[in-house]
Scaffold this motif. Structure first.
Motif, PDB file in Angstrom:
ATOM      1  N   GLY A 532       0.789  -1.226   0.000  1.00  0.00           N
ATOM      2  CA  GLY A 532       0.000   0.000   0.000  1.00  0.00           C
ATOM      3  C   GLY A 532       0.818   1.272   0.000  1.00  0.00           C
ATOM      4  N   HIS A 533       0.128   2.384   0.291  1.00  0.00           N
ATOM      5  CA  HIS A 533       0.755   3.712   0.359  1.00  0.00           C
ATOM      6  C   HIS A 533       0.177   4.466   1.548  1.00  0.00           C
ATOM      7  CE1 HIS A 533       2.582   3.231  -3.630  1.00  0.00           C
ATOM      8  NE2 HIS A 533       1.415   2.744  -4.039  1.00  0.00           N
ATOM      9  N   LEU A 534       0.332   3.888   2.726  1.00  0.00           N
ATOM     10  CA  LEU A 534      -0.239   4.486   3.922  1.00  0.00           C
ATOM     11  C   LEU A 534       0.303   5.888   4.173  1.00  0.00           C
ATOM     12  CD1 LEU A 534      -2.084   4.142   6.387  1.00  0.00           C
ATOM     13  CD2 LEU A 534      -0.188   3.014   7.575  1.00  0.00           C
ATOM     14  N   HIS A 535       1.550   6.143   3.736  1.00  0.00           N
ATOM     15  CA  HIS A 535       2.153   7.461   3.958  1.00  0.00           C
ATOM     16  C   HIS A 535       1.378   8.554   3.227  1.00  0.00           C
ATOM     17  CE1 HIS A 535       3.948   5.609   0.450  1.00  0.00           C
ATOM     18  NE2 HIS A 535       4.430   6.771   0.029  1.00  0.00           N
ATOM     19  N   TYR A 536       0.750   8.223   2.109  1.00  0.00           N
ATOM     20  CA  TYR A 536      -0.068   9.214   1.407  1.00  0.00           C
ATOM     21  C   TYR A 536      -1.214   9.703   2.305  1.00  0.00           C
ATOM     22  CZ  TYR A 536       2.141   7.796  -3.050  1.00  0.00           C
ATOM     23  OH  TYR A 536       3.036   7.545  -4.069  1.00  0.00           O
ATOM     24  N   PHE A 537      -1.797   8.768   3.034  1.00  0.00           N
ATOM     25  CA  PHE A 537      -2.918   9.124   3.913  1.00  0.00           C
ATOM     26  C   PHE A 537      -2.443  10.037   5.042  1.00  0.00           C
ATOM     27  CE2 PHE A 537      -5.979   8.437   7.355  1.00  0.00           C
ATOM     28  CZ  PHE A 537      -7.173   8.646   6.679  1.00  0.00           C
ATOM     29  N   PHE A 538      -1.281   9.727   5.640  1.00  0.00           N
ATOM     30  CA  PHE A 538      -0.746  10.571   6.704  1.00  0.00           C
ATOM     31  C   PHE A 538      -0.407  11.966   6.174  1.00  0.00           C
ATOM     32  CE2 PHE A 538       0.796   6.425   8.811  1.00  0.00           C
ATOM     33  CZ  PHE A 538      -0.352   6.353   9.583  1.00  0.00           C
ATOM     34  N   TRP A 539       0.142  12.036   4.998  1.00  0.00           N
ATOM     35  CA  TRP A 539       0.470  13.342   4.423  1.00  0.00           C
ATOM     36  C   TRP A 539      -0.782  14.120   4.056  1.00  0.00           C
ATOM     37  CZ3 TRP A 539       5.030  11.281   0.943  1.00  0.00           C
ATOM     38  CH2 TRP A 539       6.156  11.112   1.760  1.00  0.00           C
ATOM     39  N   LEU A 540      -1.843  13.411   3.644  1.00  0.00           N
ATOM     40  CA  LEU A 540      -3.117  14.080   3.398  1.00  0.00           C
ATOM     41  C   LEU A 540      -3.616  14.751   4.675  1.00  0.00           C
ATOM     42  CD1 LEU A 540      -5.694  14.681   1.727  1.00  0.00           C
ATOM     43  CD2 LEU A 540      -6.550  12.422   2.421  1.00  0.00           C
ATOM     44  N   LEU A 541      -3.510  14.054   5.797  1.00  0.00           N
ATOM     45  CA  LEU A 541      -3.925  14.629   7.077  1.00  0.00           C
ATOM     46  C   LEU A 541      -3.039  15.803   7.472  1.00  0.00           C
ATOM     47  CD1 LEU A 541      -4.847  11.506   9.263  1.00  0.00           C
ATOM     48  CD2 LEU A 541      -6.363  13.049   8.020  1.00  0.00           C
ATOM     49  N   ALA A 542      -1.753  15.753   7.128  1.00  0.00           N
ATOM     50  CA  ALA A 542      -0.857  16.879   7.412  1.00  0.00           C
ATOM     51  C   ALA A 542      -1.284  18.114   6.631  1.00  0.00           C
ATOM     52  CB  ALA A 542       0.582  16.500   7.076  1.00  0.00           C
ATOM     53  N   VAL A 543      -1.627  17.928   5.357  1.00  0.00           N
ATOM     54  CA  VAL A 543      -2.084  19.053   4.529  1.00  0.00           C
ATOM     55  C   VAL A 543      -3.395  19.622   5.080  1.00  0.00           C
ATOM     56  CG1 VAL A 543      -2.945  19.705   2.244  1.00  0.00           C
ATOM     57  CG2 VAL A 543      -0.916  18.256   2.444  1.00  0.00           C
ATOM     58  N   LEU A 544      -4.336  18.750   5.432  1.00  0.00           N
ATOM     59  CA  LEU A 544      -5.596  19.208   6.013  1.00  0.00           C
ATOM     60  C   LEU A 544      -5.363  19.956   7.326  1.00  0.00           C
ATOM     61  CD1 LEU A 544      -7.906  16.095   5.386  1.00  0.00           C
ATOM     62  CD2 LEU A 544      -7.923  18.280   4.162  1.00  0.00           C
ATOM     63  N   SER A 545      -4.371  19.517   8.101  1.00  0.00           N
ATOM     64  CA  SER A 545      -4.053  20.176   9.375  1.00  0.00           C
ATOM     65  C   SER A 545      -3.503  21.580   9.151  1.00  0.00           C
ATOM     66  CB  SER A 545      -3.046  19.337  10.167  1.00  0.00           C
ATOM     67  OG  SER A 545      -3.590  18.080  10.527  1.00  0.00           O
ATOM     68  N   VAL A 546      -2.693  21.754   8.113  1.00  0.00           N
ATOM     69  CA  VAL A 546      -2.156  23.085   7.791  1.00  0.00           C
ATOM     70  C   VAL A 546      -3.294  24.026   7.391  1.00  0.00           C
ATOM     71  CG1 VAL A 546      -0.723  24.394   6.181  1.00  0.00           C
ATOM     72  CG2 VAL A 546       0.127  22.246   7.146  1.00  0.00           C
ATOM     73  N   LEU A 547      -4.185  23.554   6.527  1.00  0.00           N
ATOM     74  CA  LEU A 547      -5.331  24.366   6.103  1.00  0.00           C
ATOM     75  C   LEU A 547      -6.225  24.702   7.300  1.00  0.00           C
ATOM     76  CD1 LEU A 547      -6.291  22.490   2.789  1.00  0.00           C
ATOM     77  CD2 LEU A 547      -5.018  24.646   3.009  1.00  0.00           C
ATOM     78  N   ASN A 548      -6.436  23.711   8.166  1.00  0.00           N
ATOM     79  CA  ASN A 548      -7.259  23.902   9.356  1.00  0.00           C
ATOM     80  C   ASN A 548      -6.649  24.949  10.287  1.00  0.00           C
ATOM     81  OD1 ASN A 548      -9.489  22.949  11.200  1.00  0.00           O
ATOM     82  ND2 ASN A 548      -7.736  22.449  12.480  1.00  0.00           N
ATOM     83  N   LEU A 549      -5.319  24.943  10.417  1.00  0.00           N
ATOM     84  CA  LEU A 549      -4.633  25.926  11.270  1.00  0.00           C
ATOM     85  C   LEU A 549      -4.890  27.343  10.757  1.00  0.00           C
ATOM     86  CD1 LEU A 549      -2.633  26.694  13.533  1.00  0.00           C
ATOM     87  CD2 LEU A 549      -0.779  26.309  11.888  1.00  0.00           C
ATOM     88  N   GLY A 550      -4.829  27.510   9.435  1.00  0.00           N
ATOM     89  CA  GLY A 550      -5.081  28.825   8.859  1.00  0.00           C
ATOM     90  C   GLY A 550      -6.483  29.325   9.175  1.00  0.00           C
ATOM     91  N   VAL A 551      -7.462  28.434   9.053  1.00  0.00           N
ATOM     92  CA  VAL A 551      -8.848  28.802   9.367  1.00  0.00           C
ATOM     93  C   VAL A 551      -8.981  29.131  10.851  1.00  0.00           C
ATOM     94  CG1 VAL A 551     -11.231  27.963   9.451  1.00  0.00           C
ATOM     95  CG2 VAL A 551      -9.792  27.439   7.475  1.00  0.00           C
ATOM     96  N   TYR A 552      -8.330  28.327  11.694  1.00  0.00           N
ATOM     97  CA  TYR A 552      -8.404  28.550  13.141  1.00  0.00           C
ATOM     98  C   TYR A 552      -7.875  29.928  13.517  1.00  0.00           C
ATOM     99  CZ  TYR A 552      -7.436  28.326  18.104  1.00  0.00           C
ATOM    100  OH  TYR A 552      -7.399  28.624  19.445  1.00  0.00           O
ATOM    101  N   LEU A 553      -6.752  30.320  12.958  1.00  0.00           N
ATOM    102  CA  LEU A 553      -6.163  31.619  13.295  1.00  0.00           C
ATOM    103  C   LEU A 553      -7.108  32.764  12.937  1.00  0.00           C
ATOM    104  CD1 LEU A 553      -2.455  31.027  12.178  1.00  0.00           C
ATOM    105  CD2 LEU A 553      -3.381  31.010  14.508  1.00  0.00           C
ATOM    106  N   LEU A 554      -7.843  32.596  11.847  1.00  0.00           N
ATOM    107  CA  LEU A 554      -8.801  33.630  11.448  1.00  0.00           C
ATOM    108  C   LEU A 554      -9.968  33.701  12.432  1.00  0.00           C
ATOM    109  CD1 LEU A 554      -8.988  33.103   7.562  1.00  0.00           C
ATOM    110  CD2 LEU A 554      -7.886  34.981   8.791  1.00  0.00           C
ATOM    111  N   VAL A 555     -10.555  32.548  12.791  1.00  0.00           N
ATOM    112  CA  VAL A 555     -11.728  32.573  13.676  1.00  0.00           C
ATOM    113  C   VAL A 555     -11.333  32.932  15.113  1.00  0.00           C
ATOM    114  CG1 VAL A 555     -13.002  30.943  12.249  1.00  0.00           C
ATOM    115  CG2 VAL A 555     -11.636  30.074  14.147  1.00  0.00           C
TER     116      VAL A 555
END
Length: 574
Positions: A532-555
């Motif tokens: 498999g490619h489990l690392h792709y899934f972990f990196w997907l969560l890392a990208v989502l976490s970065v985007l989420n951080l940006g939204v959090y700082l705004l709110v």
């Protein structure tokens, strides 16, 4: 002291009217029983959750994707049911009786789960190749116990932390200072229970048997109940203030009924009762805020608002009642940004465990550590960081921020969100290196590869550090910013981030599996992760976490803190 001063109408003792009783109740004297209850209850919960994916895979004969889905669905449900418990606590029976009632349901669920793994006829039959074949009845009995436990957590999780904080009087500065430390040590007690679960209980489940592995958590839950009842005489109980959902509904209805009414510029003209105490039992008055001014219409008094001299609550609401709704609305964006963090956190009980299953489990020549036991390093991290935060980081940060707690609650949450990104980067990098070794050694079909499971330690340790900032910050933030009579409900609201985080993990795993297995490909998360490619899934969560951080700082920048006025909430001693 006159009898009417010593006792309230319902027969409970009002500690604020009796200094002697106040001295004997609440504060840290009552907390050991509450912390002991939480420690044992979390031992029971993590005694199931930590290794559940392996039970489902090997004892219930489920595939990786189905096992992961069932774990995250159950975990998510454990964090949705608190909405029910919180509603009952705030509206009708109070936190004390909610905890007591749902604890009994919890013990009953634990008993059924233990029977499903130990009694002949209820536990799955396994053949000579150790392949198990559960019947429909056995599967149903197992999941009945599992989801009764999820219901039991619904009355405990939203109430215990708030009940502990209730032991400290906000009107007493000396007690109020201890409340922030209580949340740190509350989370510390959670992780003491989790530490025992991830070490002793996981080893017993793997090497002794699942009957004992589920039976010991059942006993721990019984001890939790005993611990809680033992402190009854010392507790301060906040009275339920009536249905918070009804009050919210009244503001919404009154606002839309007056959609054409003009809100006066002078906010002192808005309706509020003249008494010092709020009309909402168990709540202080809330000062008016400018945000969401549409709902101020509910507090504009018109001629039709009074029926035979009395106020129609569905036409006219107090400023405090309007501000309760505004407080909930302001919390929602902060709440939403906690979902991605909870998705990251949920990987410890699912994909981290499956990743560890493929690695070398040896610790020394003969002893093998169960893969689920690696979560102990998350627990060790929390146990390490809680006192470091309380005794070192807070005094150091206070010098620069001027805040008595070192950081504001929103700043503390933000730091944890940043740290969680590195946990996913560490997990993804490890998986990429692991697959590189598999290709190099051509060991695709090997049960365990030549790479120690202890390389997983950094990702667990980093998540533990993130927890101390984000989860404890959320716990304190939702308690402090909740209207007094909605604290259980808002604690439950904060817990639903974990529910939606688990459900989001389920959704992502299934979507990724569906997309990545097209055209006969094994996909990102096959039963044999070496393909498999489990690392792709972990990196997907890392990208989502970065985007989420940006939204959090705004709110977080937009957030307006509540302003309470008037006397403290109405507490009693049971």
């Amino acid at each position: 002291m006159a009898e009417e001063d010593k006792y309230t109408k319902d027969g409970t003792t009002d500690y604020r009217n009796n200094p002697a009783i106040k001295q004997e109740t609440g504060t840290w004297k009552a907390c050991p029983y509450i912390l002991g209850n939480e420690c044992c209850e979390r031992l029971a919960y993590y005694g199931i959750n930590t290794n559940l994916v392996n039970y489902l895979k090997f004892q219930m004969n489920e595939s990786n994707v189905v096992a992961v889905t069932n774990v995250t669905n159950w975990s998510g449900t454990c964090y949705v049911t608190p909405l029910l418990g919180a509603f009952l606590a705030d509206a009708y029976i109070g936190r004390y009786w909610t905890i007591a009632t749902f604890s009994i349901i919890y013990v009953f669920g634990m008993t059924l789960l233990t029977l499903s793994a130990s009694v002949h006829g209820l536990k799955p039959f396994c053949d000579e190749k150790n392949v198990c074949h559960p019947t429909g009845l056995q599967t149903g009995f197992f999941f009945l116990g599992l989801y009764l436990i999820a219901l039991g957590t619904g009355g405990i999780k939203p109430c215990v932390s708030s009940f502990g904080a209730d032991q400290f009087d906000d009107s007493d500065e000396a007690e109020k200072k201890n409340k922030s430390s209580f949340f740190n040590w509350f989370y510390f007690s959670i992780n003491i229970g989790a530490l025992v679960a991830s070490t002793v209980l996981v080893w017993i489940q793997t090497n002794v048997g699942w009957g004992w592995g589920f039976g010991i958590p059942a006993v721990a839950m019984a001890v939790a109940v005993v611990s809680f009842f033992s402190g009854t005489r010392l507790y301060r109980n906040q009275r339920p203030g009536g249905s918070p959902l009804t009050r919210i509904g009244q503001v919404l209805v009154a606002s839309f009924r007056k959609i054409g009414v003009q809100v006066p510029r002078d906010k002192s003209l808005l309706y509020e009762i003249a008494e010092e105490k709020s009309a909402v039992q168990g709540s202080r008055k809330l000062d008016h805020t400018k945000q969401f001014s549409f709902f101020d219409k509910a507090a504009v008094e018109t001629q039709s608002d009074r029926i035979k001299g009395s106020i129609d609550a569905w036409r006219l609401c107090t400023v405090t009642q309007v501000e309760e709704l505004k407080s909930i609305i302001r919390l929602l964006p902060i709440w939403a940004t906690g979902i991605i963090f909870s998705t990251v956190y949920s990987q410890m009980g699912t994909l981290f465990v499956l990743q560890g299953n493929t690695m070398d489990l040896h610790m020394g020549k003969s002893f093998e550590i169960p893969s689920a036991s690696l979560s102990l390093f998350d627990t060790i991290s929390v146990i390490f960081w809680v006192p470091v935060y309380d005794f070192l980081i807070v005094p150091f940060a206070r010098k620069f921020t001027g805040n008595k707690n070192g950081f504001t609650q929103l700043q503390r949450i933000a730091i944890g969100l940043v740290i969680s990104i590195f946990a996913m980067l560490a997990a993804g990098t490890l998986e990429m290196i692991r697959l590189g070794i598999v290709r190099e050694q051509n060991s695709y079909d090997a049960k365990h590869m030549n790479m120690s499971i202890f390389w997983q330690v950094p990702q667990y340790f980093i998540i533990g550090c993130a927890e101390v900032f984000t989860f404890i910050g959320q716990l304190e933030f939702f308690y402090e910013q909740a209207p007094d009579a909605m604290r259980s409900l808002c604690s439950a609201l904060s817990l639903t981030t974990a529910a939606f985080g688990n459900y989001l993990s389920t959704l992502l795993v299934n979507i990724i599996t569906d997309i990545s297995t097209r055209d006969g490909s094994p996909g990102w998360i096959p039963d044999n992760l070496n393909y498999g490619h489990l690392h792709y899934f972990f990196w997907l969560l890392a990208v989502l976490s970065v985007l989420n951080l940006g939204v959090y700082l705004l709110v977080a920048k937009w957030y307006t803190y509540k302003r309470a006025v008037g006397p403290s909430t109405d507490h009693t001693m049971a």
